[in-house]
Design a protein around this motif. Structure first.
Motif, PDB file in Angstrom:
ATOM      1  N   ASP A  88       0.822  -1.211   0.000  1.00 36.42           N
ATOM      2  CA  ASP A  88       0.000   0.000   0.000  1.00 36.42           C
ATOM      3  C   ASP A  88       0.857   1.263   0.000  1.00 36.42           C
ATOM      4  O   ASP A  88       0.399   2.331   0.392  1.00 36.42           O
ATOM      5  CB  ASP A  88      -0.984  -0.001   1.187  1.00 36.42           C
ATOM      6  CG  ASP A  88      -0.306  -0.332   2.494  1.00 36.42           C
ATOM      7  OD1 ASP A  88       0.918  -0.506   2.471  1.00 36.42           O
ATOM      8  OD2 ASP A  88      -0.979  -0.422   3.528  1.00 36.42           O
TER       9      ASP A  88
ATOM     10  N   TRP B  57      -7.356   8.862   7.618  1.00 41.62           N
ATOM     11  CA  TRP B  57      -7.127   8.798   9.067  1.00 41.62           C
ATOM     12  C   TRP B  57      -8.453   8.924   9.775  1.00 41.62           C
ATOM     13  O   TRP B  57      -9.412   9.464   9.225  1.00 41.62           O
ATOM     14  CB  TRP B  57      -6.154   9.887   9.526  1.00 41.62           C
ATOM     15  CG  TRP B  57      -6.585  11.272   9.176  1.00 41.62           C
ATOM     16  CD1 TRP B  57      -6.241  11.969   8.065  1.00 41.62           C
ATOM     17  CD2 TRP B  57      -7.429  12.145   9.929  1.00 41.62           C
ATOM     18  NE1 TRP B  57      -6.816  13.208   8.070  1.00 41.62           N
ATOM     19  CE2 TRP B  57      -7.551  13.344   9.200  1.00 41.62           C
ATOM     20  CE3 TRP B  57      -8.096  12.033  11.145  1.00 41.62           C
ATOM     21  CZ2 TRP B  57      -8.313  14.420   9.647  1.00 41.62           C
ATOM     22  CZ3 TRP B  57      -8.848  13.111  11.588  1.00 41.62           C
ATOM     23  CH2 TRP B  57      -8.954  14.286  10.846  1.00 41.62           C
ATOM     24  N   SER B  74      -3.911   6.523  11.621  1.00 39.64           N
ATOM     25  CA  SER B  74      -3.514   7.612  10.739  1.00 39.64           C
ATOM     26  C   SER B  74      -2.914   7.087   9.448  1.00 39.64           C
ATOM     27  O   SER B  74      -2.369   7.826   8.656  1.00 39.64           O
ATOM     28  CB  SER B  74      -2.526   8.528  11.441  1.00 39.64           C
ATOM     29  OG  SER B  74      -1.219   8.066  11.269  1.00 39.64           O
ATOM     30  N   GLN B  75      -2.983   5.789   9.240  1.00 38.07           N
ATOM     31  CA  GLN B  75      -2.381   5.213   8.033  1.00 38.07           C
ATOM     32  C   GLN B  75      -3.132   3.977   7.601  1.00 38.07           C
ATOM     33  O   GLN B  75      -4.074   3.544   8.267  1.00 38.07           O
ATOM     34  CB  GLN B  75      -0.936   4.856   8.302  1.00 38.07           C
ATOM     35  CG  GLN B  75       0.025   5.772   7.592  1.00 38.07           C
ATOM     36  CD  GLN B  75       1.441   5.380   7.875  1.00 38.07           C
ATOM     37  OE1 GLN B  75       1.751   4.786   8.878  1.00 38.07           O
ATOM     38  NE2 GLN B  75       2.311   5.709   6.952  1.00 38.07           N
ATOM     39  N   GLY B  76      -2.721   3.422   6.479  1.00 40.18           N
ATOM     40  CA  GLY B  76      -3.244   2.143   6.034  1.00 40.18           C
ATOM     41  C   GLY B  76      -4.734   2.119   5.798  1.00 40.18           C
ATOM     42  O   GLY B  76      -5.440   1.344   6.440  1.00 40.18           O
TER      43      GLY B  76
ATOM     44  N   GLU C 397      -2.370  16.232   9.720  1.00 44.06           N
ATOM     45  CA  GLU C 397      -3.423  15.367  10.257  1.00 44.06           C
ATOM     46  C   GLU C 397      -3.764  15.765  11.682  1.00 44.06           C
ATOM     47  O   GLU C 397      -4.923  15.844  12.068  1.00 44.06           O
ATOM     48  CB  GLU C 397      -2.964  13.909  10.249  1.00 44.06           C
ATOM     49  CG  GLU C 397      -3.348  13.191   8.990  1.00 44.06           C
ATOM     50  CD  GLU C 397      -2.808  11.789   8.976  1.00 44.06           C
ATOM     51  OE1 GLU C 397      -2.406  11.273  10.046  1.00 44.06           O
ATOM     52  OE2 GLU C 397      -2.768  11.203   7.897  1.00 44.06           O
TER      53      GLU C 397
END
Lengths: 293, 239, 529
Positions: A88, B57, B74-76, C397
């Motif tokens: 990813d 996120w 916050s990822q993936g 973020e």
């Protein structure tokens, strides 16, 4: 000049090329990764089979199992190292290509360091018998065995891809990874399954080919390149295209070595592939897709 | 009170520097059909995607049938989606069917991917075909060659192939002719929910009015519940 | 004096006169803001900024220097925007001086090999990075020209300078053949095809009698080292000097192709190929041009290679060699000249220093290559920007997670806003809105509905005053479709010449109802924020 002998060797080559190319094709179509570590998987599986043969000298099944198991294991390892951390991330395709090339470099050298440069021979799995098809065409048992087993395996894989749940999973993932996640397909577990199965195919091919050639750290290189160019001519990701290309290239190789001589095999094959790709930049499979549309 | 299928509390989510959902709370009970109405770009799809773990996120808790599937991340995006789906979530995303190269039959089968559903997929397919009769003739046709309405049927049918606890339907009428939109909503209303629940996001209020258990308004990444607001604020909401 | 009878007064309290324990308890939240980038600043400016060093005969400056005022002291200062020329100068000087000074022959020959490989990698970088053609046939072009030049030299007595120029010609011919499929094929198809081509070359050379299948290569070609110097330390030194000059030449070529017209064309076109074609950039043409120029350079390097080693062996076509070269550019980072050179330096150093490790040193190089590609996006020279991008992402973020819609400026954002007044304006605005929100009640709305114009209660007057002050973009307004009969609510665009947009399709029969509709919309927005 096209006699029984040429046809027999064409069929033999085609079945083995098909076995080599189909793994590369499946991985590309489902995971979007070009597995350049395929050659390393092949060589390692050869050593696995050789080790099994050392442990159980009389059992043909042990040799086959050793090769297939090592192949599956190495396939899963490649998946864990190259696919899982990268899949990813941005620029995945190029980075996965480079990562598998790196695995291929270090794996081959590690085999060289552990086993040394001397080649190893595998015992004959299918026994020393020979069969006479016609008066001048004689076929040895290992040739017949390898042709039969690879054709059976190819058909099995094709049927599995078309009908089973896992096959649907692979095709769904190739269409739309996010959509695949939405129907509950886990990319990572599928990747492990795909890499292990194709690794096992490579392992089988390694055992079958090592009936004729020997096991050495570099023995995976030529199968890798042949598998790649067959998959390429077939149109990456198209399983049926890969099979057609395997037949075509197998026949060209058999005919070339009968008519012109062995050293021109690669040249005629390349001329054929470049011709195919210049006409159809997406290979034979692309041709099939377009006519279906 | 019925058993609680989905409980979202303090959910914030977004893409990169953009925050779309602002501390959102939502609770859906079994047997409910909830409509979420709001304009484009106010976070309806993002809410669904955040529940499925597909946003860049997110933070805040998402309890699906009592199991935490949210949390801070916050990822993936999409890394855990398949696990959430296996827990009983069916998300029918906005727009087209998802696998263009598969045939209608294969596409429907892919919806029944989980082991339990795979065995019962033939009966299930029959049920879906009863809801969407036009698909019966098209079973062997690749999805990419269908019309917009048929694709939407395939997409909805794919989501109905499993016994999900929570169906999230994102804009079933988007880009369809009014008549076909009506057919889509009718089909969704006919589905037997058993112990599950359904949430439909829609821009067109009139399609859902009077047909769902509850109607929620979505504005600027926050939910507004019609009945809870004082009359004056409610009047402001309706504009 | 008492208020007129129809002026409502109830419901309003002056918040300033009341003690609110909740507000008294609020403590400021301190959160990590992160540092801003630090730049090294040069003193001075003024006319010194204009006296820049330029490359001869061009307007190009050697260093990009930006003049600016220090925001605190208002002193003039200068910033070097791009420091890479300084690093190049230092690095190349060290490379030119250190190996000859060390007096170590094996180090010097290793440095020679480094310079040759670095030259090849620079040209390869042009093909992969600038032209965007993922070709693995680079070494095949080098090898083919080296073989051709060596064969001509052995058979027909071609001198060394002839070998280099014939090599360049052979490289061009080979490049034309290899470039043909590149026009048609996509990236990966091409990469695989070229990998096969390398193997084809190797097998052909190994089996061919003409190219020395019996002796394991072609040997005995002419060399540029004069007879008098043969087999002495001077030969090694001359070899390094020649290879270093070639490296400089290839750096110049890289700069010329990548930094000038072709490179810029290709960088522009890569954003959007179809658009580039539409505005007249011949994308494919430019790619093939870069490929052919690179092939000529590779051929020249091949000729030099053959004359440096007095011949050539089939190992130049081996896959291991190819992977080693790939490791060099991957470790350095694809797409930059410094990546090509430093990556080559690292790999050649490992390869030559750890020679007694045997195959294990290649395993180590493979591991480094694997680690680089797994963890970095652009190799060694991409780490800095990757880290910055990561930090920016986390920062934005975190900022987004804390930002309240229409709320105060969060600290990270405040450091980026130049006009500090805007920060205080937003803070004040939020305070006002928080307070006004407490005033909005059903009675207030009802009061406005009854009488949109005229004298209002204190609370409604405050709310309306706030609404009147709002910024013009997206401000709601009433549009008369037919005076006294039909009105609609619009939102002003706030830009000259852009018409207002309709907000919904409702038509109000009286002006009062339209006023009230606008009021309701504004109240709604106030409550939402």
């Amino acid at each position: 000049m096209i006699d029984g002998y040429v046809i027999v060797s064409a069929v033999t080559l085609a079945s083995i090329y098909g076995l080599l190319a189909i793994g590369i094709s499946i991985i590309w179509s489902s995971l979007g990764m070009l597995n350049m570590a395929f050659g390393f998987t092949f060589a390692a599986a050869g050593y696995g089979a050789w080790y099994a043969a050392q442990q159980f000298p009389d059992s043909a099944a042990a040799v086959l199992a050793g090769g297939i198991l090592t192949g599956a294991l190495v396939g899963a390892l490649v998946c864990a190292v190259a696919f899982i951390p990268l899949h990813d991330k941005p620029n995945f395709t190029v980075r996965a290509l480079i990562a598998t090339l790196a695995i291929s470099l270090l794996g081959t050298q590690a085999l060289l360091a552990v086993f040394g440069p001397r080649v190893k021979a595998l015992p004959k799995v299918f026994g020393p018998k020979t069969f006479e098809l016609t008066e001048d065409v004689v076929i040895t048992a290992d040739k017949l065995g390898s042709v039969a087993s690879s054709i059976v395996l190819l058909l099995l894989v094709l049927a599995w891809m078309k009908t089973s749940r896992r096959g649907l999973e692979i095709r769904a993932m190739m269409q739309n990874p996010e959509g695949a996640a939405l129907v509950g397909i886990g990319v990572r577990s599928t990747a492990f399954a795909v890499m292990a199965v194709t690794g096992a195919l490579a392992g089988l091919a390694a055992v079958l080919l090592s009936q004729t050639y020997f096991v050495s750290p570099y023995s995976g290189l030529l199968p890798l390149i042949k598998g790649l160019i067959v998959a390429l001519a077939g149109g990456l990701g198209s399983v049926s295209g890969a099979l057609i290309a395997a037949c075509l290239l197998g026949f060209v190789e058999a005919a070339t070595s009968a008519v012109l001589g062995g050293q021109y095999v690669l040249i005629t094959q390349f001329a054929l592939i470049i011709a195919i790709l210049l006409v159809r930049p997406r290979g034979i499979g692309g041709l099939l897709d377009e006519t279906r549309e | 009170m019925q058993h609680e299928i989905l409980k979202v509390s303090g959910l914030s989510a977004g893409y990169g520097p953009l925050r779309v959902l602002h501390d959102l709370d939502l609770s859906i009970h079994a047997g409910e059909r909830v409509g979420i109405v709001g304009l484009n770009g106010h976070g309806k799809s993002t809410l669904f995607r955040a529940i499925a773990g597909l946003t860049d996120w997110q933070s805040g808790s998402v309890l699906l049938d009592g199991v935490e599937v949210g949390g801070k991340r916050s990822q993936g995006p999409g890394r855990h989606t398949h696990r959430i789906v296996r827990r009983g979530l069916a998300l029918m995303p906005q727009g087209d069917a998802i696998f263009h190269g598969l045939t209608v039959a294969e596409h429907l089968d892919s919806g029944a991917y989980t082991t339990a559903a795979w065995r019962a997929r033939r009966e299930r397919r029959e049920q879906v075909l009863e809801i969407f009769p036009p698909l019966r003739k098209l079973l062997d046709v690749p999805v990419g060659r269908l019309s917009g309405g048929e694709r939407r049927m395939v997409s909805l049918g794919r989501g109905l192939m499993t016994d999900a606890k929570l169906y999230l339907v994102d804009e079933p009428s988007l880009g369809l002719a009014p008549k076909i939109s009506k057919v889509m909503i009718d089909a969704l209303m006919r589905i037997n929910l058993d112990h599950g629940a359904m949430v439909i996001a829609e821009q067109n209020l009139s399609l859902l009015e009077g047909r769902v258990t509850r109607l929620l308004g979505m504005h600027g990444g926050k939910l507004k519940r019609g009945t809870d607001l004082p009359i004056g604020r409610n009047a402001a909401m309706e504009i | 004096m008492s208020a007129p009878e129809d002026t409502p007064v109830g419901g309003w309290r002056n918040p300033q006169l009341e003690h609110d324990p909740a507000r008294a308890k609020v403590r400021p939240v301190l959160s990590a803001v992160g540092r801003r980038r630090w730049w090294f600043k040069l003193k001075g400016g003024g006319d010194r900024l204009w006296r820049r060093v330029r490359y001869p005969f061009t307007r190009r400056t050697v260093l990009r220097i930006r003049g600016e005022y220090n925001p605190k002291t208002l002193a003039r200062e200068r910033t070097v925007v791009d420091k890479r020329p300084i690093w190049w100068l230092i690095g190349l000087t060290l490379l030119a001086v250190l190996p000859p000074l060390s007096g170590n022959t094996s180090l010097l020959s290793a440095a020679t090999i480094f310079a040759i490989y670095a030259s090849i990698n620079l040209v390869w970088m042009l093909i992969i990075g600038t032209a965007g053609i993922f070709s693995l046939a680079t070494l095949a072009v080098v090898g083919a020209s080296a073989y051709g030049a060596a064969w001509l030299s052995i058979q027909h007595g071609l001198p060394w300078w002839g070998m280099i120029s014939t090599g360049a010609g052979l490289g061009l011919a080979f490049g034309v053949i290899v470039a043909l499929p590149a026009i048609r094929l996509e990236g990966f198809y091409y990469a695989l095809l070229t990998l096969g081509l390398v193997e084809l070359c190797r097998v052909y050379v190994v089996q061919s009698k003409v190219f020395g299948s019996a002796t394991g290569g072609l040997y005995g070609a002419d060399t540029y080292v004069p007879e008098a110097l043969q087999d002495s330390d001077g030969a090694v030194l001359l070899g390094y000097a020649a290879a270093f000059v070639m490296l400089l030449a290839m750096l110049g070529l890289y700069r010329l192709v990548n930094g000038q017209r072709l490179g810029r064309l290709l960088r522009t076109a890569r954003e959007d190929e179809a658009f580039a074609e539409a505005v007249g950039i011949g994308y494919d043409r430019a790619r093939v041009q870069v490929f052919l120029i690179s092939s000529v350079a590779l051929g020249a390097i091949g000729g030099f290679y053959a004359s440096h080693f007095k011949g050539v062996s089939p190992s130049i076509f081996s896959t291991d060699q190819l992977l080693l070269m790939l490791a060099m550019i991957v470790i350095g980072g694809i797409g930059t000249a410094e990546g090509a050179v430093v990556g080559t330096l690292i790999v050649v150093l490992l390869d030559k220093l750890l020679i007694e490790w045997g195959p294990m040193r290649l395993v180590l190089i493979g591991l480094i290559m694997l680690g680089t590609v797994l963890f970095t996006r652009g190799g060694l020279f991409g780490i800095k920007s990757q880290f910055r991008a990561w930090r920016e992402r986390r920062k934005s973020e975190r900022r987004a997670a804390r930002t309240e819609k229409g709320g105060e400026v969060v600290p990270e954002e405040a450091t980026d806003i130049h006009d500090k007044q805007a920060i205080y304006y937003r803070r004040q605005d939020k305070l006002i809105r928080d307070y006004l929100r407490t005033l909005v009640t059903d009675e207030l709305i009802e009061e406005h509905r009854r009488k949109p114009l005229g004298q209002h209660s204190e609370a409604l007057e405050r709310v309306l005053n706030y609404f009147r002050r709002g910024p013009v973009p997206d401000k709601y307004a009433v549009m008369a479709i037919k005076p006294f009969e039909a009105y609609r609510v619009v939102a002003l665009a706030g830009r000259r010449g852009v018409p207002p947009r309709l907000v919904d399709d409702r038509v109000y029969p009286t002006l009062e109802e339209a006023y009230h509709a606008v009021f309701l919309r504004r109240v709604n927005d106030l409550l939402e924020s």
